[in-house]
Design an enzyme around this catalytic site. Structure first.
Site, PDB file in Angstrom:
ATOM      1  N   GLU A 196       0.849  -1.193   0.095  1.00 10.90           N
ATOM      2  CA  GLU A 196      -0.037  -0.123   0.098  1.00 10.90           C
ATOM      3  C   GLU A 196       0.783   1.310   0.008  1.00 10.90           C
ATOM      4  O   GLU A 196       0.392   2.199  -0.495  1.00 10.90           O
ATOM      5  CB  GLU A 196      -0.814  -0.012   1.001  1.00 10.90           C
ATOM      6  CG  GLU A 196      -2.039  -1.257   1.115  1.00 10.90           C
ATOM      7  CD  GLU A 196      -2.824  -1.394   2.276  1.00 10.90           C
ATOM      8  OE1 GLU A 196      -2.293  -1.606   3.346  1.00 10.90           O
ATOM      9  OE2 GLU A 196      -4.111  -1.251   2.061  1.00 10.90           O
TER      10      GLU A 196
ATOM     11  N   GLU B  56      -3.750  -9.722   3.647  1.00 15.59           N
ATOM     12  CA  GLU B  56      -4.426  -9.329   4.664  1.00 15.59           C
ATOM     13  C   GLU B  56      -5.555 -10.355   5.235  1.00 15.59           C
ATOM     14  O   GLU B  56      -5.760 -10.590   6.281  1.00 15.59           O
ATOM     15  CB  GLU B  56      -4.996  -7.860   4.629  1.00 15.59           C
ATOM     16  CG  GLU B  56      -4.120  -6.827   5.115  1.00 15.59           C
ATOM     17  CD  GLU B  56      -3.563  -6.391   3.533  1.00 15.59           C
ATOM     18  OE1 GLU B  56      -3.635  -6.888   2.684  1.00 15.59           O
ATOM     19  OE2 GLU B  56      -2.911  -5.220   3.562  1.00 15.59           O
TER      20      GLU B  56
HETATM   21  N1  3HC Z   1       4.370  -7.724  11.746  1.00 17.86           N
HETATM   22  C1  3HC Z   1       5.164  -7.984  12.862  1.00 17.86           C
HETATM   23  N2  3HC Z   1       6.009  -9.130  12.662  1.00 17.86           N
HETATM   24  C2  3HC Z   1       6.104  -9.754  11.546  1.00 17.86           C
HETATM   25  C3  3HC Z   1       5.372  -9.341  10.454  1.00 17.86           C
HETATM   26  C4  3HC Z   1       4.635  -8.298  10.920  1.00 17.86           C
HETATM   27  N3  3HC Z   1       3.720  -7.882   9.463  1.00 17.86           N
HETATM   28  N4  3HC Z   1       5.898 -10.181   9.599  1.00 17.86           N
HETATM   29  C5  3HC Z   1       6.652 -10.957   9.979  1.00 17.86           C
HETATM   30  N5  3HC Z   1       6.889 -10.902  11.184  1.00 17.86           N
HETATM   31  C6  3HC Z   1       8.103 -11.477  12.089  1.00 17.86           C
HETATM   32  C7  3HC Z   1       7.562 -12.691  12.342  1.00 17.86           C
HETATM   33  O1  3HC Z   1       6.684 -13.008  13.337  1.00 17.86           O
HETATM   34  C8  3HC Z   1       8.928 -13.403  12.636  1.00 17.86           C
HETATM   35  O2  3HC Z   1       9.107 -12.845  14.110  1.00 17.86           O
HETATM   36  P1  3HC Z   1      10.234 -13.871  14.932  1.00 17.86           P
HETATM   37  O3  3HC Z   1      11.520 -13.938  14.080  1.00 17.86           O
HETATM   38  O4  3HC Z   1      10.169 -13.378  16.385  1.00 17.86           O
HETATM   39  O5  3HC Z   1       9.510 -15.442  14.731  1.00 17.86           O
HETATM   40  C9  3HC Z   1       9.837 -12.346  11.724  1.00 17.86           C
HETATM   41  O6  3HC Z   1       9.247 -11.345  11.424  1.00 17.86           O
HETATM   42  C10 3HC Z   1      10.475 -13.116  10.470  1.00 17.86           C
HETATM   43  O7  3HC Z   1       9.120 -13.824   9.812  1.00 17.86           O
HETATM   44  P2  3HC Z   1       9.154 -15.225   9.260  1.00 17.86           P
HETATM   45  O8  3HC Z   1       9.961 -16.145  10.193  1.00 17.86           O
HETATM   46  O9  3HC Z   1       7.901 -15.348   8.870  1.00 17.86           O
HETATM   47  O10 3HC Z   1      10.244 -14.956   8.131  1.00 17.86           O
HETATM   48  P3  3HC Z   1      10.005 -15.423   6.673  1.00 17.86           P
HETATM   49  O11 3HC Z   1      11.205 -14.859   5.747  1.00 17.86           O
HETATM   50  O12 3HC Z   1       9.399 -16.624   6.513  1.00 17.86           O
HETATM   51  O13 3HC Z   1       8.746 -14.886   5.958  1.00 17.86           O
HETATM   52  C11 3HC Z   1       7.154 -13.108   5.559  1.00 17.86           C
HETATM   53  C12 3HC Z   1       8.484 -13.179   6.074  1.00 17.86           C
HETATM   54  C13 3HC Z   1       6.844 -13.446   4.082  1.00 17.86           C
HETATM   55  C14 3HC Z   1       7.017 -11.271   5.532  1.00 17.86           C
HETATM   56  C15 3HC Z   1       6.242 -13.550   6.514  1.00 17.86           C
HETATM   57  O14 3HC Z   1       6.595 -13.204   7.785  1.00 17.86           O
HETATM   58  C16 3HC Z   1       4.723 -12.854   6.358  1.00 17.86           C
HETATM   59  O15 3HC Z   1       4.078 -13.402   5.561  1.00 17.86           O
HETATM   60  N6  3HC Z   1       4.440 -12.099   7.283  1.00 17.86           N
HETATM   61  C17 3HC Z   1       3.010 -11.350   7.244  1.00 17.86           C
HETATM   62  C18 3HC Z   1       2.821 -10.470   6.170  1.00 17.86           C
HETATM   63  C19 3HC Z   1       1.532  -9.924   6.385  1.00 17.86           C
HETATM   64  O16 3HC Z   1       0.438 -10.421   6.631  1.00 17.86           O
HETATM   65  N7  3HC Z   1       1.390  -8.565   6.027  1.00 17.86           N
HETATM   66  C20 3HC Z   1       0.138  -7.920   5.989  1.00 17.86           C
HETATM   67  C21 3HC Z   1       0.063  -7.206   7.469  1.00 17.86           C
HETATM   68  S1  3HC Z   1      -1.803  -6.431   7.661  1.00 17.86           S
HETATM   69  C22 3HC Z   1      -1.516  -5.064   7.223  1.00 17.86           C
HETATM   70  O17 3HC Z   1      -0.603  -4.680   6.358  1.00 17.86           O
HETATM   71  C23 3HC Z   1      -2.608  -4.322   7.392  1.00 17.86           C
HETATM   72  C24 3HC Z   1      -2.782  -3.074   6.438  1.00 17.86           C
HETATM   73  O18 3HC Z   1      -3.670  -3.267   5.332  1.00 17.86           O
HETATM   74  C25 3HC Z   1      -3.282  -1.969   7.117  1.00 17.86           C
END
Ligand code: 3HC
Ligand code: NAI
Length: 697
Positions: A104, A124
């Site tokens: 975004e 999301e």
């Molecule tokens: N917020 C906070 N922490 C996050 C995060 C996030 N969005 N995404 C990842 N993390 C943290 C994980 O919990 C993990 O923490 P840890 O080491 O303490 O366990 C660390 O970052 C690394 O994450 P992964 O182990 O999952 O690492 P990968 O490299 O395997 O994957 C990733 C990375 C693809 C970014 C995966 O973590 C992921 O899919 N994250 C979620 C992404 C997501 O859902 N984003 C949308 C958020 S909602 C939003 O943006 C709302 C908006 O529209 C207003």
């Protein structure tokens, strides 16, 4: 300026570099840093602004850890709007995973460039919400309704090339995000490119949103977010941008307040927490290059397939040449599936089947294996024979693993001279598809052997959960309890079809009787026979209708009939008319007068039996934390992810009411419904399962 966004001016370009490891989540400091950075750039005489991420990725989204806490300004939608409103040209350079709020931010920028390996998306819905910072308003203006709905309602990640073709990004270039971003920003300045705001693009053409809403809701099997997101996208087509943003916010906040959001975010963090065990800190796994698999039936072939696909060399041992060739055929069939789905190339297929896989009938072939997984018949005598032979041929330090479903791994370990090297690695069927791996730690299993189990799981892209030794470990032990609960409800008056329907409505992919038909009714039959032979507790109830079904040759899908009739195919299952008379006869013999069950009571009893047994499993230390149970049920037993797992579900229902139900049912059947001590303790202390997760973190 905050440290989370670093500012620098290079010629005419103001550079805003995100520095919030590990994934540059858009927490408060990052959001504030972006606003400050844009304002500073505007005062600094810059002509363009470049936004990129240091470390492994562009922003991976809003900071999920802030959800549920009071929101703090500046809010993300306002940050995107402020970026877009800048009179300077704003370029986002993407690498890693630009997800959710991250994409975004990029959509709020005027131009977007990415490295070839970048991936992007609006995931999301996978955590129970929808894009809430303009994603549902800007993306459809940029790429149209159909493509936006695909990306938003699936939450899938789109690779850079596809994103370019869709029109999400403007350009792909090789290099670091900083290099390609600077070059692109300079190119745009030199070409006097116009500032280009997505929000100012025309409303996209509408589609039949009501029909789409219904279709998406149905496909999501009870999960709300994808369907609600459709309404957000609808607003982009029907409303001016500012009003569309308001509508998006309302819908976003609605979803934010749901149990589904809480359940999905619990699942997200729990699946990352299962592999984090304090006792494994600093423990190095043993080498893993070549593995052995003994038994090439359903499980052995699946395990071998999964190992081959993860780059391991596999020696598969069978009883004789004929069985070995049959196993080779099963593995080749599995790999053929991977080839068809484009997961491997034809050359890789040949390499995996002809070079990486070796089938054998002589234990000497396992002399060099780093780890051997036994998947022979579920019989202690056969298992002991196999482990005695392994003990004789395997090299020192080789890990000796059993895929047993229920048998005592301590007893298996004791028949070797090296019990420290023995572990349970419990895969789920089909093993090359199912993500769950229970790592069963026996009394004498060495810590580096446990670490090696987790390393193998990671290599195979499994979600690995640590379990202790007991009958059925975490998953199957809990399963046998809630399956028994369902069987008792049938004896008392419910039908298998009502039970399946009630649980499918709750969100299970399949009800327990449809699952039994899929797995094969002969499995449960064998277990019941074994338990009767061992001597059942006289307080347990027994039943014969399921045995009669098997005696008539009805084993479920594989014989065309079980609880259901599959004459018209697996999906078009219809109740098998032979079943209800068998149940009625059983009730009559036992003198049971059937009573009616509501769907609500079915669900309540089924879930309570699951949670009560799970509380025992945690109380006894078989699962270290409630979250280990949740992940096991989510990944191995079709538990609906949006409910977070049974322990999370129980917390959200309230433990005192659940315990009260259990106690009231215990009046009729004190043996089955004996409350778990841990459940009673938590209720007495006014705590819940998640408190135990927090204690352990
Ligand atoms: N917020 C906070 N922490 C996050 C995060 C996030 N969005 N995404 C990842 N993390 C943290 C994980 O919990 C993990 O923490 P840890 O080491 O303490 O366990 C660390 O970052 C690394 O994450 P992964 O182990 O999952 O690492 P990968 O490299 O395997 O994957 C990733 C990375 C693809 C970014 C995966 O973590 C992921 O899919 N994250 C979620 C992404 C997501 O859902 N984003 C949308 C958020 S909602 C939003 O943006 C709302 C908006 O529209 C207003
Ligand atoms: P299966 O009957 O399909 O395969 C067993 C294979 O082992 C056969 O191919 C047989 O030829 C071979 N075998 C038997 N004794 C042997 C020996 N001494 N040496 C070499 N090969 C031998 O059984 P399945 O379903 O694959 O189960 C295997 C193990 O996996 C069992 O312990 C079972 O409890 C466990 N398991 C099964 C699951 C399932 O859903 N089928 C799920 C998880 C675990």
């Amino acid at each position: 300026m905050s440290d989370a966004i670093m500012y620098e001016k290079i010629g005419d370009i103001a550079v805003l570099a995100a520095n919030n490891p590990p994934v540059n989540a858009l927490g408060l400091a990052v959001r504030q840093g972006l606003i400050d950075g844009i304002e500073r750039a505007e005062k600094d005489g810059a002509k363009a602004v470049l936004i990129y991420g240091e470390g492994r990725t562009f922003f991976a989204g809003a900071d999920i850890r802030e959800f549920g806490k009071p929101p703090a300004e500046p809010f993300l939608p306002d940050v995107c709007t402020r970026i877009e409103a800048s009179p300077l040209i704003v370029v986002s350079a993407l690498h890693g995973t630009a997800l959710g709020g991250g994409l975004e931010i990029a959509l709020g920028s005027h131009y977007r460039i990415a490295v070839p390996k970048a991936r992007m998306g609006l995931p999301e819905v996978l955590i129970g919400i929808m894009p809430g910072a303009g994603g549902t308003q800007r993306l459809p203006r940029l790429i149209g309704i159909d493509k936006s709905l695909d990306v938003i309602t699936s939450g899938r990640q789109v690779g850079a090339q596809e994103a370019l073709e869709m029109g999400i990004i403007d350009k792909i270039a090789e290099g670091t995000p900083r290099e390609i971003g600077l070059a692109y920003a300079q190119e745009l300045i030199d070409a006097a490119a116009p500032r280009r705001a997505t929000s100012e693009m025309p409303n996209p053409a509408p589609v039949d949103f009501d029909a789409l809403y219904d279709a998406v809701l149905k496909k999501a099997r009870g999960q709300l977010a994808p369907a609600v997101a459709v309404r957000g996208v609808q607003a982009s087509s029907e409303l001016p941008f500012a009003e569309g943003m308001k509508r998006e916010r309302e819908l976003f906040m609605e979803l934010m307040a749901t149990d589904q959001r809480e359940g999905l975010i619990h699942a997200f963090f729990s699946e990352r927490a299962v592999g984090k065990l304090p006792e494994l800190d600093g423990v190095a796994p043993r080498d893993l290059n070549a593995i052995g698999v003994i038994g090439g039936g359903t499980m052995g072939a699946g395990i071998a397939t999964s190992a081959l696909l993860s780059g391991l060399k596999v020696t598969l041992l069978e009883m004789n040449d004929k069985a070995a060739e049959a196993a080779r055929g099963r593995i080749a069939g599995n790999l053929q599936g991977a080839l068809k789905r484009g997961k491997i190339s034809a050359a890789q297929f040949t390499d995996l089947t002809e070079t990486a896989l070796n089938v054998a009938t002589d234990y000497a072939a396992l002399a060099d294996a780093d780890l051997v997984i036994e998947a022979v018949f579920e019989d202690m005598g056969v298992k002991k024979d196999v482990f005695t032979k392994l003990d004789a041929v395997c090299k020192p330090g080789a890990v000796l693993a059993s895929n047993t479903s229920y048998l005592d791994v301590n007893e298996i370990a004791a028949c070797t001279s090296r019990p420290g090297d023995v572990i349970g690695l419990h895969f789920f069927s089909p093993a090359h598809v199912m993500k769950l791996l229970e790592i069963v730690v026996a009394d004498k299993t060495a810590l580096d052997v446990v670490a090696t189990g987790f390393a193998l799981g990671k290599k195979m892209s499994k979600v690995s959960v640590r379990a202790g030794v007991c009958d059925g470990f975490i998953g199957n032990r809990i399963l046998s309890k809630y399956r028994t609960c369902a069987d008792y409800m049938i004896l008392d008056g419910a039908s298998p079809y009502q039970i399946d329907a009630a649980l499918e409505k709750f969100g299970f992919a399949m009800g327990p009787y449809a699952v039994a038909d899929l797995a094969g009714l002969d499995i449960g039959w064998a277990v019941r026979k074994r338990k009767r032979a061992e001597g059942m507790d006289p307080r347990a109830r027994d039943f014969t209708y399921a045995d009669k079904l098997c005696e008539d040759g009805n084993f479920g899908q594989k014989t065309g009939k079980g609880y259901y009739d599959y004459a018209a195919g697996a999906k078009a299952r219809v109740p098998n008319p032979e079943v209800l008379p068998l149940i009625e006869a059983d009730r009559a013999t036992q003198g049971i007068t059937p009573r009616a069950f509501t769907d609500e009571e079915i669900l309540r009893r089924y879930m309570a039996s699951m949670v009560n047994e799970a509380a025992r499993v945690v109380g006894e230390g078989i699962a270290k934390r409630p979250l280990d149970v949740d992940v096991t049920l989510l990944y191995g037993y079709g538990f609906p992810r949006y409910r977070g797992g049974p322990m999370k579900w129980a917390d959200m229902q309230g433990l005192p009411a659940l315990l009260a139900d259990i106690k009231s049912w215990a009046k009729d059947d004190p043996y089955f419904w004996e409350p778990a001590p841990l459940l009673e303790q938590l209720v007495a202390e006014g705590r819940n399962f998640d408190d135990l997760n927090k204690d352990a973190s």
